[in-house]
Design a protein around this motif. Structure first.
Motif, PDB file in Angstrom:
ATOM      1  N   VAL A  69       0.847  -1.192   0.000  1.00  0.00           N
ATOM      2  CA  VAL A  69       0.000   0.000   0.000  1.00  0.00           C
ATOM      3  C   VAL A  69       0.884   1.244   0.000  1.00  0.00           C
ATOM      4  O   VAL A  69       1.799   1.365   0.803  1.00  0.00           O
ATOM      5  N   VAL A  70       0.584   2.163  -0.910  1.00  0.00           N
ATOM      6  CA  VAL A  70       1.274   3.450  -0.972  1.00  0.00           C
ATOM      7  C   VAL A  70       0.227   4.501  -0.594  1.00  0.00           C
ATOM      8  O   VAL A  70      -0.560   4.942  -1.426  1.00  0.00           O
ATOM      9  N   ASP A  71       0.235   4.880   0.671  1.00  0.00           N
ATOM     10  CA  ASP A  71      -0.790   5.780   1.202  1.00  0.00           C
ATOM     11  C   ASP A  71      -0.809   7.147   0.528  1.00  0.00           C
ATOM     12  O   ASP A  71      -1.843   7.805   0.501  1.00  0.00           O
ATOM     13  N   THR A  72       0.327   7.583   0.003  1.00  0.00           N
ATOM     14  CA  THR A  72       0.424   8.933  -0.543  1.00  0.00           C
ATOM     15  C   THR A  72       0.070   9.007  -2.025  1.00  0.00           C
ATOM     16  O   THR A  72       0.182  10.068  -2.620  1.00  0.00           O
ATOM     17  N   ALA A  73      -0.352   7.900  -2.607  1.00  0.00           N
ATOM     18  CA  ALA A  73      -0.654   7.883  -4.039  1.00  0.00           C
ATOM     19  C   ALA A  73      -2.076   7.400  -4.277  1.00  0.00           C
ATOM     20  O   ALA A  73      -2.672   6.731  -3.435  1.00  0.00           O
ATOM     21  N   GLY A  74      -2.576   7.730  -5.438  1.00  0.00           N
ATOM     22  CA  GLY A  74      -3.897   7.268  -5.835  1.00  0.00           C
ATOM     23  C   GLY A  74      -3.782   6.105  -6.800  1.00  0.00           C
ATOM     24  O   GLY A  74      -2.931   5.233  -6.655  1.00  0.00           O
ATOM     25  N   HIS A  75      -4.596   6.130  -7.831  1.00  0.00           N
ATOM     26  CA  HIS A  75      -4.615   5.041  -8.802  1.00  0.00           C
ATOM     27  C   HIS A  75      -3.403   5.049  -9.728  1.00  0.00           C
ATOM     28  O   HIS A  75      -3.140   4.051 -10.381  1.00  0.00           O
ATOM     29  N   PRO A  98       6.949   7.159  -8.242  1.00  0.00           N
ATOM     30  CA  PRO A  98       7.717   6.199  -9.054  1.00  0.00           C
ATOM     31  C   PRO A  98       8.818   5.479  -8.275  1.00  0.00           C
ATOM     32  O   PRO A  98       9.053   4.285  -8.507  1.00  0.00           O
ATOM     33  N   ASP A  99       9.492   6.152  -7.365  1.00  0.00           N
ATOM     34  CA  ASP A  99      10.561   5.495  -6.599  1.00  0.00           C
ATOM     35  C   ASP A  99      10.011   4.384  -5.715  1.00  0.00           C
ATOM     36  O   ASP A  99      10.591   3.294  -5.636  1.00  0.00           O
ATOM     37  N   ARG A 100       8.905   4.651  -5.060  1.00  0.00           N
ATOM     38  CA  ARG A 100       8.299   3.621  -4.205  1.00  0.00           C
ATOM     39  C   ARG A 100       7.742   2.473  -5.041  1.00  0.00           C
ATOM     40  O   ARG A 100       7.808   1.314  -4.638  1.00  0.00           O
ATOM     41  N   PHE A 101       7.221   2.788  -6.222  1.00  0.00           N
ATOM     42  CA  PHE A 101       6.698   1.758  -7.104  1.00  0.00           C
ATOM     43  C   PHE A 101       7.813   0.810  -7.546  1.00  0.00           C
ATOM     44  O   PHE A 101       7.677  -0.410  -7.462  1.00  0.00           O
ATOM     45  N   VAL A 102       8.931   1.385  -7.972  1.00  0.00           N
ATOM     46  CA  VAL A 102      10.063   0.571  -8.409  1.00  0.00           C
ATOM     47  C   VAL A 102      10.634  -0.239  -7.241  1.00  0.00           C
ATOM     48  O   VAL A 102      10.976  -1.416  -7.402  1.00  0.00           O
ATOM     49  N   ALA A 103      10.705   0.359  -6.062  1.00  0.00           N
ATOM     50  CA  ALA A 103      11.209  -0.361  -4.891  1.00  0.00           C
ATOM     51  C   ALA A 103      10.308  -1.562  -4.568  1.00  0.00           C
ATOM     52  O   ALA A 103      10.801  -2.641  -4.227  1.00  0.00           O
ATOM     53  N   ALA A 104       9.010  -1.370  -4.686  1.00  0.00           N
ATOM     54  CA  ALA A 104       8.074  -2.468  -4.425  1.00  0.00           C
ATOM     55  C   ALA A 104       8.260  -3.582  -5.448  1.00  0.00           C
ATOM     56  O   ALA A 104       8.291  -4.766  -5.087  1.00  0.00           O
ATOM     57  N   LEU A 105       8.403  -3.216  -6.714  1.00  0.00           N
ATOM     58  CA  LEU A 105       8.633  -4.245  -7.749  1.00  0.00           C
ATOM     59  C   LEU A 105       9.943  -4.974  -7.517  1.00  0.00           C
ATOM     60  O   LEU A 105      10.019  -6.198  -7.681  1.00  0.00           O
TER      61      LEU A 105
END
Length: 51
Positions: free
Chosen positions: A24-30, A37-44
């Motif tokens: 879950v990325v609380d600070t982002a929407g859909h 993008p940094d948190r998305f890449v880290a999660a992947l």
């Protein structure tokens, strides 16, 4: 009316897959890929490392 979080939790519990991961990325929407993008890449990266 039930909240979207409750509906999602019910759906996620019934989801059957070889593996599943919820990040879950609380600070982002859909559009998390563009909003965080940094948190998305880290999660992947974490998901792929768990292989």
């Amino acid at each position: 009316m039930r909240s979207l979080a409750v509906l999602f939790d019910q759906w996620y519990r019934t989801l059957q897959a070889p593996r599943k991961h919820l990040d879950v990325v609380d600070t982002a929407g859909h559009n998390v890929i563009f909003e965080e993008p940094d948190r998305f890449v880290a999660a992947l990266d974490r998901i792929l490392a768990d292989g």
